[in-house]
Motif scaffolding. Sequence first.
Motif, PDB file in Angstrom:
ATOM      1  N   UNK A 200      10.349  17.094  55.723  1.00  0.00           N
ATOM      2  CA  UNK A 200      11.228  15.988  56.119  1.00  0.00           C
ATOM      3  C   UNK A 200      12.498  15.998  55.259  1.00  0.00           C
ATOM      4  N   UNK A 201      13.465  15.166  55.637  1.00  0.00           N
ATOM      5  CA  UNK A 201      14.729  15.059  54.899  1.00  0.00           C
ATOM      6  C   UNK A 201      15.082  13.586  54.759  1.00  0.00           C
ATOM      7  N   UNK A 202      15.311  13.152  53.517  1.00  0.00           N
ATOM      8  CA  UNK A 202      15.714  11.765  53.255  1.00  0.00           C
ATOM      9  C   UNK A 202      17.183  11.600  53.657  1.00  0.00           C
TER      10      UNK A 202
ATOM     11  N   UNK B  52      18.425  17.097  50.251  1.00  0.00           N
ATOM     12  CA  UNK B  52      17.517  15.970  50.433  1.00  0.00           C
ATOM     13  C   UNK B  52      16.207  16.380  51.095  1.00  0.00           C
ATOM     14  N   UNK B  53      15.919  17.681  51.156  1.00  0.00           N
ATOM     15  CA  UNK B  53      14.672  18.145  51.765  1.00  0.00           C
ATOM     16  C   UNK B  53      13.467  17.746  50.907  1.00  0.00           C
TER      17      UNK B  53
ATOM     18  N   UNK C 101      15.790   6.380  58.257  1.00  0.00           N
ATOM     19  CA  UNK C 101      16.029   6.712  56.847  1.00  0.00           C
ATOM     20  C   UNK C 101      15.457   8.073  56.460  1.00  0.00           C
ATOM     21  N   UNK C 102      14.859   8.747  57.433  1.00  0.00           N
ATOM     22  CA  UNK C 102      14.278  10.051  57.139  1.00  0.00           C
ATOM     23  C   UNK C 102      14.191  10.871  58.438  1.00  0.00           C
ATOM     24  N   UNK C 103      14.557  12.149  58.352  1.00  0.00           N
ATOM     25  CA  UNK C 103      14.291  13.069  59.466  1.00  0.00           C
ATOM     26  C   UNK C 103      12.902  13.636  59.275  1.00  0.00           C
ATOM     27  N   UNK C 104      12.109  13.605  60.327  1.00  0.00           N
ATOM     28  CA  UNK C 104      10.743  14.107  60.212  1.00  0.00           C
ATOM     29  C   UNK C 104      10.518  15.231  61.225  1.00  0.00           C
ATOM     30  N   UNK C 105       9.761  16.250  60.833  1.00  0.00           N
ATOM     31  CA  UNK C 105       9.522  17.374  61.752  1.00  0.00           C
ATOM     32  C   UNK C 105       8.810  16.926  63.017  1.00  0.00           C
ATOM     33  N   UNK C 106       9.213  17.500  64.123  1.00  0.00           N
ATOM     34  CA  UNK C 106       8.579  17.173  65.402  1.00  0.00           C
ATOM     35  C   UNK C 106       7.174  17.774  65.419  1.00  0.00           C
TER      36      UNK C 106
ATOM     37  N   UNK D 142      27.835  10.722  49.165  1.00  0.00           N
ATOM     38  CA  UNK D 142      26.596  11.295  49.705  1.00  0.00           C
ATOM     39  C   UNK D 142      25.687  11.839  48.610  1.00  0.00           C
ATOM     40  N   UNK D 143      26.148  11.783  47.361  1.00  0.00           N
ATOM     41  CA  UNK D 143      25.324  12.268  46.257  1.00  0.00           C
ATOM     42  C   UNK D 143      25.134  13.767  46.256  1.00  0.00           C
ATOM     43  N   UNK D 144      26.140  14.518  46.692  1.00  0.00           N
ATOM     44  CA  UNK D 144      26.045  15.980  46.769  1.00  0.00           C
ATOM     45  C   UNK D 144      26.809  16.625  45.614  1.00  0.00           C
ATOM     46  N   UNK D 145      26.134  17.340  44.736  1.00  0.00           N
ATOM     47  CA  UNK D 145      26.823  17.999  43.625  1.00  0.00           C
ATOM     48  C   UNK D 145      27.848  19.008  44.143  1.00  0.00           C
TER      49      UNK D 145
END
Length: 424
Positions: free
Chosen positions: A404-406, A398-399, A419-424, A311-314
């Motif tokens: 939004x969040x990738x 990823x913010x 591929x992205x969460x976007x604010x409602x 997930x690419x999380x340090x």
Amino acid sequence: MHDIRFIRDNPAAFDAGLAKRGLAPLAATLIDQDAAYRALLTDAQNGQARRNEASKAIGAAKAAKDEVTAAALMAEVAELKTRLPTLEAEAETLGAALRDQLAAIPNLPADDVPEGEDEAGNAEVSRWGTPRTFEFTPREHADFAPALGLDFETAAKMSGARFAFLRGQMARLERALGQFMLDNATAAGYTECATPLMVRDDAAFGTTQLPKFREDLFQTTDGRWLISTSEMSLTNAVRDQIIPESDFPIRMTALTPCFRSEAGSAGRDTRGYIRQHQFWKVELVSIVRPEDSDAELERKTRTAESVLEALGLPYRKMLLCSGDMGFAARKTYDLEVWLPGQGAYREISSCSNCGEFQARRMNSRYRPEGSKGTEFVHTLNGSGLAVGRTLVAVLENYQQADGSVIIPDALRPYMGGIDRLTPA
């Protein structure tokens, strides 16, 4: 649970292990209690044997018309009949008290566990990944995730604090994370299981949630306990069994909801999704031979690490000190993920080798090939990972500046093209 025979044979080593945990010596007290218990047990057994012997002798005396001897023997049997129940009850009371004491003492740390009182004594083993450099000030997830579907207010109205109601793309992301982790575990050789979410007292005792952590559990009206982790149900799958050596290693995984009252955590992580009463987690449980458990801990921890790397999380890997380990553990690694909103590493997985500590409580044994006797298995457990905390880590790492969040590449096959969460 501890073996009183080990304590009798190794009192100094037992007390040294307790000292490493920050506890006072107990070997002498336990040995004295055990001696008193065994003395009562011996008296009761000898009394029963004498009663049986005297009962037989009564018939012989009567056959020989020796009424004096018969009367004396009958008086002795009557006295033993009165005294034996008292002796047996005293022995049972002492034995139960000794077992309760042994069950309340934490596992002894492994030799390579660093000594320390709390998390300040933990040792960093390694780090992976470089925290992202943001072109804006990163926010904590509780500040921007509600616009993405992480709804705390609705959950609070129906359930109270520390619950969440996930909607739409946010619910899809949590489900994707759980499925991704489960697939990662099965690829690493763990058998997927679907387990009960409620267990009885003996199961909760076997994995050490009872009696010490009773206040952290939720109980149903019929006396069952909601699982605080599927370790409780997975590990108890080998309860009261003698396992053929050829079956090892046994590796099991499950994605389940977990329920915790969070007793004693007042004031900690009250905002956001980190410390909830209900959350999802992928559990990794191993049942192995004693000689294999150290290597299994390294393997299990690596399975959990691979999720964070995909997930690419340090993150950083910490070896817990003696004062920060869980009650049942003899050695524990914590994985701590980087949360840019907090500017800190936070625990996301804990992987522990419990040795034979849980196996004694569950009576889980195996028979080595070619041996007539049995030995206790070693049990291990770990998070692979806590889904809610991983959700938080993805959101914060990823913010984007627009809120939004990738979606990480590894999760996109599970997201139905999102591929992205976007604010409602």
